[in-house]
Design a protein around this motif. Structure first.
Motif, PDB file in Angstrom:
ATOM      1  N   ILE A 126       0.969  -1.131  -0.085  1.00 56.10           N
ATOM      2  CA  ILE A 126      -0.129  -0.025   0.093  1.00 56.10           C
ATOM      3  C   ILE A 126       0.873   1.283   0.031  1.00 56.10           C
ATOM      4  O   ILE A 126       1.723   1.457   0.894  1.00 56.10           O
ATOM      5  N   LEU A 127       0.981   2.072  -1.021  1.00 57.22           N
ATOM      6  CA  LEU A 127       1.555   3.295  -1.096  1.00 57.22           C
ATOM      7  C   LEU A 127       0.535   4.548  -0.748  1.00 57.22           C
ATOM      8  O   LEU A 127      -0.387   4.609  -1.376  1.00 57.22           O
ATOM      9  N   MET A 128       1.020   5.621   0.071  1.00 58.36           N
ATOM     10  CA  MET A 128       0.079   6.537   0.438  1.00 58.36           C
ATOM     11  C   MET A 128       0.911   7.738   0.642  1.00 58.36           C
ATOM     12  O   MET A 128       2.367   7.939   0.838  1.00 58.36           O
ATOM     13  N   PRO A 135      10.093   4.551   6.565  1.00 53.73           N
ATOM     14  CA  PRO A 135       9.103   5.093   6.015  1.00 53.73           C
ATOM     15  C   PRO A 135       7.923   3.760   5.578  1.00 53.73           C
ATOM     16  O   PRO A 135       6.903   3.985   4.760  1.00 53.73           O
ATOM     17  N   MET A 136       8.306   2.655   6.066  1.00 50.50           N
ATOM     18  CA  MET A 136       7.566   1.534   5.680  1.00 50.50           C
ATOM     19  C   MET A 136       6.931   0.719   7.035  1.00 50.50           C
ATOM     20  O   MET A 136       7.426   0.985   8.288  1.00 50.50           O
ATOM     21  N   ALA A 137       5.608   0.245   6.762  1.00 50.20           N
ATOM     22  CA  ALA A 137       5.126  -0.507   8.170  1.00 50.20           C
ATOM     23  C   ALA A 137       4.648  -1.802   7.606  1.00 50.20           C
ATOM     24  O   ALA A 137       4.302  -1.985   6.565  1.00 50.20           O
ATOM     25  N   LEU A 138       4.911  -2.805   8.311  1.00 51.87           N
ATOM     26  CA  LEU A 138       4.743  -4.325   8.042  1.00 51.87           C
ATOM     27  C   LEU A 138       3.240  -4.243   8.263  1.00 51.87           C
ATOM     28  O   LEU A 138       2.944  -4.070   9.793  1.00 51.87           O
ATOM     29  N   LEU A 139       2.563  -4.969   7.766  1.00 56.02           N
ATOM     30  CA  LEU A 139       0.897  -5.294   8.239  1.00 56.02           C
ATOM     31  C   LEU A 139       0.544  -6.649   8.290  1.00 56.02           C
ATOM     32  O   LEU A 139       1.328  -7.518   7.511  1.00 56.02           O
ATOM     33  N   CYS A 163       1.514  -7.964   4.066  1.00 54.21           N
ATOM     34  CA  CYS A 163       1.236  -6.802   3.291  1.00 54.21           C
ATOM     35  C   CYS A 163       2.425  -5.756   3.980  1.00 54.21           C
ATOM     36  O   CYS A 163       2.855  -5.844   4.976  1.00 54.21           O
ATOM     37  N   VAL A 164       2.666  -4.819   3.021  1.00 54.89           N
ATOM     38  CA  VAL A 164       3.422  -3.761   3.500  1.00 54.89           C
ATOM     39  C   VAL A 164       2.964  -2.224   3.120  1.00 54.89           C
ATOM     40  O   VAL A 164       2.289  -1.986   2.305  1.00 54.89           O
ATOM     41  N   CYS A 165       2.980  -1.352   4.144  1.00 56.07           N
ATOM     42  CA  CYS A 165       2.431   0.027   3.946  1.00 56.07           C
ATOM     43  C   CYS A 165       3.793   0.998   3.623  1.00 56.07           C
ATOM     44  O   CYS A 165       4.756   0.746   4.467  1.00 56.07           O
ATOM     45  N   ILE A 174      -1.207  -1.103  -4.179  1.00 63.52           N
ATOM     46  CA  ILE A 174      -2.289  -0.293  -4.312  1.00 63.52           C
ATOM     47  C   ILE A 174      -1.797   1.189  -3.946  1.00 63.52           C
ATOM     48  O   ILE A 174      -1.149   1.466  -3.075  1.00 63.52           O
ATOM     49  N   ILE A 175      -2.130   2.050  -4.843  1.00 65.62           N
ATOM     50  CA  ILE A 175      -1.623   3.747  -4.553  1.00 65.62           C
ATOM     51  C   ILE A 175      -2.940   4.276  -4.278  1.00 65.62           C
ATOM     52  O   ILE A 175      -3.689   4.194  -5.071  1.00 65.62           O
TER      53      ILE A 175
END
Length: 355
Positions: free
Chosen positions: A37-39, A58-62, A66-68, A98-99
């Motif tokens: 997921i990019l935001m 800048p990244m978060a593991l979900l 998944c990764v944000c 997903i952006i």
């Protein structure tokens, strides 16, 4: 699903402020494993804190593999960093991206970034543009904000949210309006953000499930009125954005001259980019045995794609357009004039299509 030989599909999720992107995104993270997921900022979309497992810069593991990731600067460096982290095994091997855009964002610059960075284009592909529309306030947003209209116009799929809060008449009227603005985009009702993940996948020309190119599913020319039948812009209520938008088709019987077609499209994308919201086409070119697929959003021209065979027995060139403040008959005449053999002498006077 991506393979080592195929680029990773990207879904661009857009929609006006308050239209339900956050709720949809939270659901997709839970139901689409191995997604990146990019935001722009984590604060822009409030991902459920229960999904967050670990922060790392800048990244978060979900959950669900998944990764944000935040978009820092332009999109290209972020995608490159994400790809390299995936290759090194620093993050899960995501299979799709997903952006999420901000509520008033123009999708065109994101599409431009994806298409014109060769490194990115070799590793990622745009699968489709998905736009959320608020059933309760969507009518007013389309009336007051052209950004909302543009987001609808460029979409491959429309997600109609908050239908449980709106009356049946409101929902029906909004559906009719959306179908007029973008005839090819199927409309999916979403309640509390819940939807089948398949609703946002395989929306482009390439179908990953069948590993084939499906031109007519993507083009849907039968949903558009011919240019000659399209009402004149501004004929109805000039205070509505809709009256400035025209969705129409153009069909040309004879094979087209490539240079002439490049000149016509170059004129539209160079000098009328703000008016050309989106176009798609399957064309029959002179001295080309295979049909060619074309696609553009404003000034952005996608690389052409050659099909192995024609998708049906109709070998005419078929275009579909969504434009703003641009008369359909002008576009049809431009294509016919510059793509015909009798007008080849005009090629040198016209700009070439961007590569």
């Amino acid at each position: 699903m991506a393979t080592p030989e195929s680029p990773i599909p990207i879904t661009l999720l857009t929609g006006f402020l308050g239209s339900g992107k956050t709720t949809v995104l939270n659901h997709l993270v839970r139901t689409l494993p191995r997604t990146a997921i990019l935001m722009n900022e984590f604060g822009e979309v409030a991902l459920d804190h229960q999904l967050l497992q670990e922060m790392d810069g800048p990244m978060a593991l979900l959950s669900g593999g998944c990764v944000c990731c935040t978009i820092s600067g332009s999109l290209s460096p972020t995608l490159k960093n994400l790809w390299m982290a995936r290759q090194k095994g620093d993050i899960p091997a995501f299979e799709r991206v997903i952006i999420e855009t901000t509520g008033i964002a123009d999708p065109a610059p994101v599409l431009d970034n994806l298409l014109h960075d060769n490194w990115v284009r070799a590793r990622f592909r745009l699968d489709g543009v998905v736009t959320t529309v608020d059933a309760l306030f969507g009518m007013d947003q389309l009336d007051e904000h052209f950004e909302a209209v543009k987001q609808v116009a460029v979409a491959d799929r429309l997600l109609l949210t908050k239908t449980d809060l709106a009356s049946a008449d409101m929902v029906a009227a909004l559906r009719d309006r959306l179908a007029t603005l973008n005839p090819a985009a199927d409309i999916v009702t979403v309640t509390n953000g819940e939807l089948d993940p398949a609703a946002i996948q395989n929306l482009g020309l390439w179908n990953a499930e069948t590993r084939s190119l499906e031109a007519m599913r993507w083009l849907k020319p039968q949903r558009y009125q011919p240019a000659s039948a399209s009402p004149l812009a501004g004929k109805a209520r000039p205070d509505l954005h809709d009256t400035r938008i025209q969705a129409f088709s153009v069909v040309i019987d004879a094979p087209l001259d490539r240079c002439g077609l490049q000149s016509a499209l170059g004129m539209l994308t160079s000098f009328r980019a703000e008016n050309l919201l989106r176009f798609k086409a399957i064309v029959n070119l002179q001295d080309e045995p295979q049909p060619v697929v074309l696609h553009g959003v404003q000034h952005v021209l996608y690389p052409e794609v050659r099909l192995d065979t024609w998708p049906d027995d109709d070998h005419r060139s078929r275009f579909v357009f969504i434009v703003r403040d641009l008369e359909p008959e002008f576009v049809a005449k431009l294509l016919a004039d510059f793509s015909g053999a009798a007008h080849r002498h005009a090629e040198s006077a016209m700009p070439a299509s961007p590569s």
